[in-house]
Design a protein around this motif. Structure first.
Motif, PDB file in Angstrom:
ATOM      1  N   ASP A  72       0.810  -1.227   0.000  1.00 41.71           N
ATOM      2  CA  ASP A  72       0.000   0.000   0.000  1.00 41.71           C
ATOM      3  C   ASP A  72       0.839   1.271   0.000  1.00 41.71           C
ATOM      4  OD1 ASP A  72      -2.260  -1.528  -0.008  1.00 41.71           O
ATOM      5  OD2 ASP A  72      -2.715  -1.276   2.116  1.00 41.71           O
TER       6      ASP A  72
ATOM      7  N   SER B 188       0.782  10.432   4.636  1.00 44.43           N
ATOM      8  CA  SER B 188       0.334   9.713   5.840  1.00 44.43           C
ATOM      9  C   SER B 188      -0.036  10.655   6.980  1.00 44.43           C
ATOM     10  CB  SER B 188       1.445   8.749   6.301  1.00 44.43           C
ATOM     11  OG  SER B 188       1.668   7.737   5.349  1.00 44.43           O
ATOM     12  N   HIS B 189      -0.278  11.899   6.677  1.00 46.74           N
ATOM     13  CA  HIS B 189      -0.590  12.873   7.735  1.00 46.74           C
ATOM     14  C   HIS B 189      -1.956  12.637   8.365  1.00 46.74           C
ATOM     15  CE1 HIS B 189       2.459  16.368   7.540  1.00 46.74           C
ATOM     16  NE2 HIS B 189       3.038  15.238   7.200  1.00 46.74           N
ATOM     17  N   ASP B 190      -2.905  12.162   7.591  1.00 45.08           N
ATOM     18  CA  ASP B 190      -4.279  12.068   8.092  1.00 45.08           C
ATOM     19  C   ASP B 190      -4.737  10.632   8.320  1.00 45.08           C
ATOM     20  OD1 ASP B 190      -4.577  14.873   7.978  1.00 45.08           O
ATOM     21  OD2 ASP B 190      -5.034  14.754   5.835  1.00 45.08           O
ATOM     22  N   VAL B 191      -3.798   9.760   8.657  1.00 46.53           N
ATOM     23  CA  VAL B 191      -4.151   8.360   8.913  1.00 46.53           C
ATOM     24  C   VAL B 191      -3.967   8.064  10.401  1.00 46.53           C
ATOM     25  CG1 VAL B 191      -3.523   7.667   6.573  1.00 46.53           C
ATOM     26  CG2 VAL B 191      -1.798   7.563   8.382  1.00 46.53           C
ATOM     27  N   SER B 192      -4.317   6.857  10.808  1.00 44.10           N
ATOM     28  CA  SER B 192      -4.209   6.476  12.220  1.00 44.10           C
ATOM     29  C   SER B 192      -2.754   6.430  12.661  1.00 44.10           C
ATOM     30  CB  SER B 192      -4.852   5.111  12.444  1.00 44.10           C
ATOM     31  OG  SER B 192      -4.086   4.102  11.797  1.00 44.10           O
ATOM     32  N   ARG B 193      -2.563   6.449  13.980  1.00 43.88           N
ATOM     33  CA  ARG B 193      -1.197   6.374  14.514  1.00 43.88           C
ATOM     34  C   ARG B 193      -0.508   5.083  14.085  1.00 43.88           C
ATOM     35  NH1 ARG B 193       1.486   9.416  17.931  1.00 43.88           N
ATOM     36  NH2 ARG B 193      -0.393  10.648  18.176  1.00 43.88           N
TER      37      ARG B 193
ATOM     38  N   ARG C 278      -1.042   3.391  11.431  1.00 44.62           N
ATOM     39  CA  ARG C 278      -0.708   3.517  10.010  1.00 44.62           C
ATOM     40  C   ARG C 278       0.526   4.402   9.822  1.00 44.62           C
ATOM     41  NH1 ARG C 278      -1.453   0.430   5.606  1.00 44.62           N
ATOM     42  NH2 ARG C 278      -1.814   1.646   3.706  1.00 44.62           N
ATOM     43  N   LYS C 279       0.666   5.407  10.657  1.00 48.53           N
ATOM     44  CA  LYS C 279       1.858   6.262  10.590  1.00 48.53           C
ATOM     45  C   LYS C 279       3.119   5.448  10.899  1.00 48.53           C
ATOM     46  CE  LYS C 279      -0.106  10.832  11.684  1.00 48.53           C
ATOM     47  NZ  LYS C 279      -1.530  10.548  11.521  1.00 48.53           N
TER      48      LYS C 279
ATOM     49  N   SER D 190       4.011   3.375   8.041  1.00 52.69           N
ATOM     50  CA  SER D 190       4.631   4.143   6.959  1.00 52.69           C
ATOM     51  C   SER D 190       6.123   4.349   7.228  1.00 52.69           C
ATOM     52  CB  SER D 190       3.927   5.492   6.781  1.00 52.69           C
ATOM     53  OG  SER D 190       4.210   6.385   7.839  1.00 52.69           O
TER      54      SER D 190
ATOM     55  N   HIS E  97       3.830  14.816  14.505  1.00 47.78           N
ATOM     56  CA  HIS E  97       2.689  14.031  14.967  1.00 47.78           C
ATOM     57  C   HIS E  97       2.883  13.444  16.365  1.00 47.78           C
ATOM     58  CE1 HIS E  97       0.724  14.334  11.076  1.00 47.78           C
ATOM     59  NE2 HIS E  97       1.897  14.111  10.520  1.00 47.78           N
TER      60      HIS E  97
END
Length: 528
Positions: free
Chosen positions: A150, A190-195, A197-198, A201, A243
């Protein structure tokens, strides 16, 4: 299509290139990686050692390509050590009685050899040793695709930039701007995804970084690889600062990057030792052109000195190869060149290393030479030096009068002079500064000040202000010393406050972020 991108990369790399991404895959699977081979002689047949979530120790021997009868015969003694000798490491229990032993290849295993390996595993198991398990290319492609598919670029522009970086000739200088901006864009997505998911990344970025550096690995372009990993870390640190991602969530991935950097420095040093006079020849040099030779020596000097400072700050001791590094730098400093302010961090790192080694007289001498050279570059008909916003190639072309024309005027402007002046005050070079002050006081001090400390990590500082000012014509020496004695730790991005060891590498890879604050933190023995 993405799985094909993974397969195209994974099936072409060698084990040296493959080790760090494989280790990151283990981290993504919940393992704690405790050992990665130094890429020298194999250590008891174990290239990677990890501890799985269930507490079982896993040991891996990494190979590339197809394993047939000939290859199996060549590696069998290594596999014997893998399955017979218990793993030893400070992070493991004193006695490890059970462990999983894996032979991993990014290729395949020939059918007749697969039967030989099965019989070998059964035989070892019957004798009380660990049974050998295998992992082949198809399984690896599936695993890498599962965890990182992804994060591969799909946007046409992103994919184009990705492929441009990947396809750059391995021997060429890394395009640091393009490389850094790619990862800034990658993390922006990846700024607006879950922790969680961060964090994923961050893990994926290490695999992507290694992918992009594949041809650098193939060409053994050690400095290019080091720069790439340093720029990746700068992007990771900015992302985590913005973040507020707790270090415990990504420290394992961070450690892998530093392990990769240390491996490349060890390999670089080994290579330099095999070359005549450590890349420094008395006539013309190994790179055939005098100027090119001096540029190479200056860059190597800066990175080797940065590695020594990094290692001392991070590990609390000198690297084992410290004497070899000292021998190399003492030769290289005699062949240095100052053709732009992009070179300044190289020499600052060397001076800081001398200072911390207790070689105060040498540090003072080389700092004096540097201040005099930068001052003299503004006198008479001279044009100053290109700012650190011009890379090494652009600065050299400007100095030699070739390449694209640069219209900007650099005379009586400097991004580095204030830092060198305060370093001189720190080392007590009052007579030097006093004699040069009529020149120094005419040079405008320029510095980009970020709105937030984490903005230092960006290649292009969108949120900041360019300050320009002249020193007082009548400057108090005591005032300079007071300014040089200040603690500049609060000016650091949050992640660097307990990672000052990153600074020496950072200012080399992003010289336009070098300033007096970073310089004095490197010199300050209490801070360091």
């Amino acid at each position: 299509m993405k799985s094909k991108i993974v397969e195209n990369w994974l099936t072409k790399v060698n084990e040296l290139t493959f080790t760090i991404p494989f280790s990151q895959l283990l981290v993504s699977q919940g393992h704690k990686v405790v050992h990665i081979s130094s890429q020298g002689p194999l250590e008891q047949g174990k290239d990677v050692i990890s501890v799985a979530p269930d507490g079982m120790v896993h040991c891996y021997q990494l190979k590339c390509g197809k394993i047939n009868g000939r290859v199996w015969g060549e590696i069998k003694s290594e596999i014997d050590q893998l399955v017979e000798l218990p793993p030893k490491h400070p992070s493991l229990p004193k006695e490890v009685e059970e462990w999983e032993a894996y032979l991993v290849t990014n290729g395949s295993i020939a059918n007749p050899t697969a039967r030989d390996i099965y019989d070998y595993a059964e035989s070892k198991k019957g004798k009380g040793h660990r049974p050998l398990k295998t992992m082949v290319g198809g399984e690896l492609v599936a695993a890498f695709t599962e965890f990182y598919d992804d994060f591969l670029p799909v946007d046409a522009l992103d994919l184009q930039i990705f492929l441009e970086i990947y396809n750059q000739n391995g021997d060429f200088e890394l395009d640091t701007q393009k490389f850094k901006l790619f990862f800034e864009s990658f993390f922006q997505a990846s700024h607006d995804v879950s922790r969680q998911r961060k964090v994923e990344s961050i893990r994926a970025s290490i695999v992507l970084c290694n992918y992009l550096l594949s041809l650098k690995h193939e060409a053994e372009n050690h400095l290019g690889i080091i720069k790439g990993y340093v720029l990746l870390l700068a992007s990771i640190y900015e992302f985590c600062d913005e973040h507020k991602i707790a270090g415990r969530l990504w420290k394992d991935s961070e450690s892998l990057v530093y392990e990769a950097i240390e491996i490349q420095f060890r390999r670089l040093t080994g290579e330099l030792q095999t070359l005549p006079d450590g890349y420094v020849q008395r006539k013309y040099g190994v790179l055939s052109e005098v100027v090119t030779h001096k540029i190479r020596c200056s860059e190597l000097l800066g990175y080797i000195s940065a590695f020594k400072s990094y290692y001392r700050l991070r590990h609390g001791q000198k690297p084992e190869i410290s004497e070899t590094l000292d021998s190399l730098t003492s030769s290289m400093i005699e062949h240095r060149a100052l053709l732009g302010e992009v070179f300044i961090p190289y020499f600052v790192n060397y001076i800081a290393d001398l200072h911390h080694e207790g070689k105060e007289a040498e540090a003072a001498t080389h700092l004096t030479h540097l201040v005099v050279a930068l001052s003299n570059s503004h006198l008479g008909e001279k044009r100053g030096l290109p700012s650190p916003y011009y890379n090494l190639t652009e600065s050299v072309n400007w100095a030699l009068g070739r390449g694209r024309r640069i219209e900007e005027d650099f005379q009586w402007r400097s991004h580095s002079m204030h830092a060198l002046t305060l370093m001189s005050a720190h080392l007590g070079l009052r007579d030097v500064i006093s004699s040069l002050w009529p020149v120094i006081s005419r040079i405008s001090r320029e510095e980009m000040i970020p709105n937030e400390p984490r903005d230092y990590f960006f290649w292009r500082m969108e949120n900041g202000t360019l300050y320009s000012s002249f020193p007082d014509v009548t400057q108090s020496w005591a005032a300079l010393q007071n300014e040089a004695a200040e603690d500049y730790s609060d000016s650091l991005p949050e992640t660097l406050k307990d990672r000052k060891f990153f600074l020496p590498l950072f200012i080399n890879a992003m010289p336009h972020r070098f300033n007096h604050r970073f310089a004095l933190l490197l010199l300050n023995k209490k801070q360091a």
